[in-house]
Design a protein around this motif. Structure first.
Motif, short mmCIF file in Angstrom:
data_model
loop_
_atom_site.label_atom_id
_atom_site.label_comp_id
_atom_site.label_asym_id
_atom_site.label_seq_id
_atom_site.Cartn_x
_atom_site.Cartn_y
_atom_site.Cartn_z
N UNK A 19 -5.47 -4.59 -6.68
CA UNK A 19 -4.61 -5.32 -6.14
C UNK A 19 -3.38 -5.50 -7.11
N UNK A 20 -3.77 -5.18 -8.35
CA UNK A 20 -2.41 -5.49 -9.21
C UNK A 20 -1.53 -4.09 -8.97
N UNK A 21 -2.30 -2.97 -9.01
CA UNK A 21 -1.61 -1.71 -8.63
C UNK A 21 -0.78 -1.80 -7.30
N UNK A 22 -1.14 -2.25 -6.09
CA UNK A 22 -0.67 -2.49 -4.92
C UNK A 22 0.43 -3.27 -5.07
N UNK A 23 0.26 -4.60 -5.82
CA UNK A 23 1.44 -5.54 -5.83
C UNK A 23 2.59 -4.68 -6.67
N UNK A 24 2.32 -3.82 -7.72
CA UNK A 24 3.30 -3.33 -8.22
C UNK A 24 4.10 -2.21 -7.38
N UNK A 25 3.37 -1.30 -6.57
CA UNK A 25 3.70 -0.44 -5.75
C UNK A 25 4.84 -1.19 -4.55
N UNK A 33 5.74 -7.69 2.61
CA UNK A 33 4.53 -7.87 2.91
C UNK A 33 3.32 -7.22 2.42
N UNK A 34 3.46 -6.18 2.04
CA UNK A 34 2.38 -5.43 1.16
C UNK A 34 2.21 -6.36 -0.21
N UNK A 35 3.46 -6.89 -0.67
CA UNK A 35 3.09 -7.60 -1.99
C UNK A 35 2.49 -9.05 -1.69
N UNK A 36 2.83 -9.45 -0.68
CA UNK A 36 2.00 -10.85 -0.18
C UNK A 36 0.56 -10.52 0.07
N UNK A 37 0.29 -9.55 0.64
CA UNK A 37 -1.17 -8.97 0.93
C UNK A 37 -2.08 -8.91 -0.48
N UNK A 38 -1.22 -8.19 -1.21
CA UNK A 38 -1.71 -7.73 -2.69
C UNK A 38 -2.11 -8.95 -3.52
#
Length: 218
Positions: A19-25, A33-38
């Motif tokens: 989730x940390x990697x996803x938030x960074x990406x 939206x991806x940041x919020x989901x992460x």
């Protein structure tokens, strides 16, 4: 998605990393939206980790409490054993063994089993001594009935010593009373013999005096 899969599998630390990697990406690419989901996934992972830590802490505290209770029961068993209260010692040791078995502490279980074996030996020894004491007491009663008071006293004295060794105070008092009663009888018999001896001596003396008096008159 990988974070969600790991989260469902209970692999919270690895899920958190994803989730940390996803938030960074998502942030780097401007994918809001991806940041919020992460961030939502990261929050779930953190909450799951906290719950897991709380559960572990609770389990550890519960285990520590049981361990202390087992140790207390074992120590109470040792004290009762030293005081020769074998029934209480057995109860405490069995309680400690049950607790240690529940904790999976095989070393402590073995230690308690060894103490229970020692206890069983002492219980048997105590029963044997009690049986012997009862035999002496019965023999004393039989001799008392047969009016062989010296033998009765001897048997009651043997029984008394054994009962004293067993800390059976009531039986010790009973034997003391029987011995006291016999001593009274023996003393009365001795006084009666002394009195008879005195009367016999007086009678003999009187007879001699009578003979001497008769011879003098002659």
């Amino acid at each position: 998605e990988n974070g969600d899969i790991l989260l469902d599998a209970g692999m919270y630390e690895r899920a958190r990393e994803r989730f940390i990697e996803a938030k960074k990406e998502a942030r780097d690419s401007g994918y809001e939206e991806g940041k919020v989901q992460a961030e939502a996934g990261l929050l779930k992972a953190d909450e799951a980790l906290k719950e897991g830590e709380a559960a572990l802490k609770s389990e550890a505290e519960d285990k520590a409490g049981k361990q202390m209770l087992g140790n207390t029961s074992a120590a109470s068993g040792d004290t009762a054993l030293n005081d020769k209260d074998y029934n209480l010692a057995k109860t405490n040791y069995e309680t400690a063994k049950e607790i240690y078995e529940g904790l999976g502490d095989s070393e402590k279980v073995k230690e308690i089993e060894d103490k229970l074996k020692t206890l069983e030996t002492k219980i048997k020894e105590k029963d044997d001594i009690k049986t012997k004491a009862l035999e002496y007491e019965t023999a004393g009663n039989n001799s008392d009935v047969a009016k062989d008071y010296k033998l009765a006293k001897e048997n009651f004295d043997y029984a008394r010593r054994l009962y004293r060794n067993l800390d059976m105070e009531v039986k010790v008092i009973e034997m003391d009373k029987k011995i006291e009663d016999i001593d009274k009888i023996l003393k009365a018999e001795e006084e009666s013999k002394e009195k008879e001896a005195q009367l016999s001596t007086q009678s003999t003396t009187q007879s001699v005096e009578n003979i001497q008096s008769s011879e003098g008159e002659s």
